[in-house]
Design a protein around this motif. Structure first.
Motif, mmCIF file in Angstrom:
data_model
loop_
_atom_site.group_PDB
_atom_site.id
_atom_site.type_symbol
_atom_site.label_atom_id
_atom_site.label_comp_id
_atom_site.label_asym_id
_atom_site.label_seq_id
_atom_site.Cartn_x
_atom_site.Cartn_y
_atom_site.Cartn_z
ATOM 1 N N GLY A 68 24.543 48.561 -50.145
ATOM 2 C CA GLY A 68 23.937 49.961 -50.224
ATOM 3 C C GLY A 68 23.256 50.428 -49.130
ATOM 4 N N PRO A 69 22.824 51.698 -48.897
ATOM 5 C CA PRO A 69 22.380 52.106 -47.525
ATOM 6 C C PRO A 69 20.738 51.807 -47.568
ATOM 7 N N GLY A 70 20.788 51.019 -46.541
ATOM 8 C CA GLY A 70 18.928 50.453 -46.340
ATOM 9 C C GLY A 70 18.922 49.345 -47.365
ATOM 10 N N VAL A 71 19.782 48.801 -47.902
ATOM 11 C CA VAL A 71 19.529 47.457 -48.756
ATOM 12 C C VAL A 71 18.700 46.321 -47.923
ATOM 13 N N CYS A 72 19.219 46.218 -46.694
ATOM 14 C CA CYS A 72 18.679 45.296 -45.750
ATOM 15 C C CYS A 72 17.634 45.793 -44.794
ATOM 16 N N ASP A 73 17.995 46.828 -44.393
ATOM 17 C CA ASP A 73 17.076 47.460 -43.380
ATOM 18 C C ASP A 73 16.296 48.805 -44.003
ATOM 19 N N MET A 74 15.276 48.632 -44.581
ATOM 20 C CA MET A 74 14.732 47.316 -45.076
ATOM 21 C C MET A 74 14.031 47.554 -46.526
ATOM 22 N N LYS A 75 14.924 48.187 -47.333
ATOM 23 C CA LYS A 75 14.235 48.410 -48.539
ATOM 24 C C LYS A 75 14.041 46.931 -49.470
ATOM 25 N N SER A 76 14.697 46.010 -49.058
ATOM 26 C CA SER A 76 14.587 44.587 -49.517
ATOM 27 C C SER A 76 13.120 44.024 -49.277
ATOM 28 N N GLY A 77 12.810 44.513 -47.768
ATOM 29 C CA GLY A 77 11.334 43.827 -47.367
ATOM 30 C C GLY A 77 10.290 44.469 -48.164
ATOM 31 N N VAL A 78 10.402 45.932 -48.473
ATOM 32 C CA VAL A 78 9.627 46.575 -49.156
ATOM 33 C C VAL A 78 9.228 46.035 -50.740
ATOM 34 N N VAL A 79 10.409 45.584 -51.316
ATOM 35 C CA VAL A 79 10.483 45.107 -52.547
ATOM 36 C C VAL A 79 9.832 43.760 -52.312
ATOM 37 N N ILE A 80 10.129 42.708 -51.636
ATOM 38 C CA ILE A 80 9.553 41.540 -51.376
ATOM 39 C C ILE A 80 7.999 41.597 -51.197
ATOM 40 N N LEU A 81 7.489 42.519 -50.296
ATOM 41 C CA LEU A 81 5.999 42.551 -49.927
ATOM 42 C C LEU A 81 5.389 42.926 -51.380
ATOM 43 N N LYS A 82 5.667 43.865 -52.183
ATOM 44 C CA LYS A 82 5.256 44.470 -53.271
ATOM 45 C C LYS A 82 5.088 43.133 -54.278
ATOM 46 N N ASN A 83 6.234 42.518 -54.533
ATOM 47 C CA ASN A 83 6.096 41.481 -55.548
ATOM 48 C C ASN A 83 5.241 40.287 -55.186
ATOM 49 N N VAL A 84 5.435 39.826 -53.673
ATOM 50 C CA VAL A 84 4.566 38.748 -53.355
ATOM 51 C C VAL A 84 3.066 39.288 -53.550
ATOM 52 N N LEU A 85 2.590 40.201 -53.041
ATOM 53 C CA LEU A 85 1.183 40.736 -53.196
ATOM 54 C C LEU A 85 0.788 40.876 -54.555
ATOM 55 N N GLU A 86 1.720 41.089 -55.364
ATOM 56 C CA GLU A 86 1.254 41.256 -56.786
ATOM 57 C C GLU A 86 0.977 40.121 -57.482
ATOM 58 N N THR A 87 1.811 39.138 -56.941
ATOM 59 C CA THR A 87 2.033 37.504 -57.550
ATOM 60 C C THR A 87 0.547 37.096 -57.067
#
Length: 384
Positions: A108-127
């Motif tokens: 998908g558009p932006g899936v790698c650069d870098m919407k997945s990074g935004v998702v990773i960051l949020k879930n790590v900090l929340e955890t």
């Protein structure tokens, strides 16, 4: 750390669902409505995690988000991510998020650069926050204009950088899973040549061809490339003239410069000015415009230490991480240029960025989140 890894793994379905929602929002750098929608979404999310948030609104460009949380430990960490993509409005509808579990890929558009990074960051900090992990002060900056050089967010990034002791950038991980500790700096220049128009048939001799003048200077520019020193110059765009039967009185060339050390910029710019000043054809005049857009992200002893800590987190997951120097730039260049140790490419691993084949390796969504969580946990333990 094992418990943190398990909590991250349990979030996989939630992370995929969140990623799907983001990818299916058009947020090209000039699609303000989509960028603002994502920024508003994460404003709510980080507020819910105890951050004090502020949306920096722009009239034309997409908005930017700054979220701050006071920690329990000394120090302050900055996390950078961008929510804009290179794709025009309507792309998400034409080719929305697609999951292929058999191939271990999501598209998908932006899936790698870098919407997945935004998702990773949020879930790590929340955890980490919900599990009670003690952390230093946290600053999260999500911008909407990285793909066009961060014109509205650069000042915000640099202001934030002056307050922190470390920076982590969620740009995509490299194909081999490497983390980036150094990036080349980027300069954008333009040579603008003026000559004298004349009829190409009846009085060709009275003309001064700006195009001819430019061709000599393009060769001079390319001769400045020095692979051993990590310096490259590329003339990627040329234009000039009006019609084939008129000696061209105008021509221009756009130049991309890449350097590995900040001090290289001054010498290269000096040589570019000399090229501009030289007249191959009497009467031809050349103006040089532009300058350094992003300083190089140079490796430091502390960024090397960060890499080693994150590499150990990878080893505990059975992964061998390597460090990498890359020619591409990111917002991390701005932070590193101010002397803040910076670790980059902490996002998911994938490929095809900026194309209709962009993807992530689905399994790396959790893997990279675990590496980030593990590395941050270990770094925090050293701040006790």
């Amino acid at each position: 750390m094992k418990n943190i890894f398990q909590q991250i793994a349990a979030r996989e379905d939630e992370m995929i669902k969140e990623l799907e929602q983001l990818v299916n929002i058009d947020s090209g750098s000039y699609t303000k409505a989509g960028i603002d929608k994502i920024i508003s979404k994460y404003d709510d999310i980080y507020t819910g995690l105890g951050f004090e948030t502020e949306i920096k609104e722009n009239d034309e460009n997409g908005n930017n988000l700054i979220a701050r949380r006071t920690g329990e430990l000394d120090g302050s960490w900055l996390f950078l991510g961008h929510v804009d993509t290179v794709f025009p409005e309507g792309t998400a509808e034409k080719r929305p998020f697609k999951l292929d579990r058999e191939a271990d890929r999501a598209y998908g558009p932006g899936v790698c650069d870098m919407k997945s990074g935004v998702v990773i960051l949020k879930n790590v900090l929340e955890t980490l926050i919900t599990s009670g992990t003690e952390l230093p002060d946290l600053v999260v900056l999500l911008n909407g204009d990285e793909e066009i050089g961060s014109p509205t967010s650069r000042e915000l990034i640099e202001d934030a950088a002056r307050e922190v002791t470390a920076c982590f950038v969620l740009e995509p991980g490299r194909q081999g899973g490497e983390l980036v500790i150094a990036r080349k700096g980027v300069g954008i220049y333009e040579l603008i040549v003026s000559g004298q128009a004349a009829h190409a048939g009846s009085n060709h001799q009275d003309g001064v061809s700006a195009i001819e003048e430019l061709t000599y200077k393009i060769q001079d520019v390319h001769k400045l490339t020095d692979y051993e020193q990590g310096i490259t110059l590329n003339v990627g765009v040329i234009a000039g003239g009006e019609r084939p039967n008129i000696v061209a009185d105008n021509a221009r060339a756009e130049i991309d410069l890449r350097i590995v050390k900040a001090e290289q910029a001054e010498e290269i710019e000096k040589q570019l000015k000399a090229i501009a000043a030289k007249e191959y054809l009497p009467g031809a005049k050349t103006i040089l415009k532009g300058g350094l857009n992003r300083p190089p992200m140079e490796p430091s002893q502390q960024s090397e230490q960060f890499f080693n800590i994150f590499a150990e987190a990878g080893k505990s997951l059975g992964l061998e991480l390597e460090e990498k120097l890359t020619g591409g730039a990111s917002d991390g260049n701005f932070v590193s240029g101010l002397g803040v140790p910076t670790l980059d490419a902490l996002g998911a691993v994938g490929g095809g960025n900026h194309s209709d084949q962009e993807y992530i390796e689905l399994s790396t969504l959790v893997e990279r989140a675990q590496i980030l969580a593990g590395g941050l946990t270990e770094l925090a333990s050293k701040l006790d």
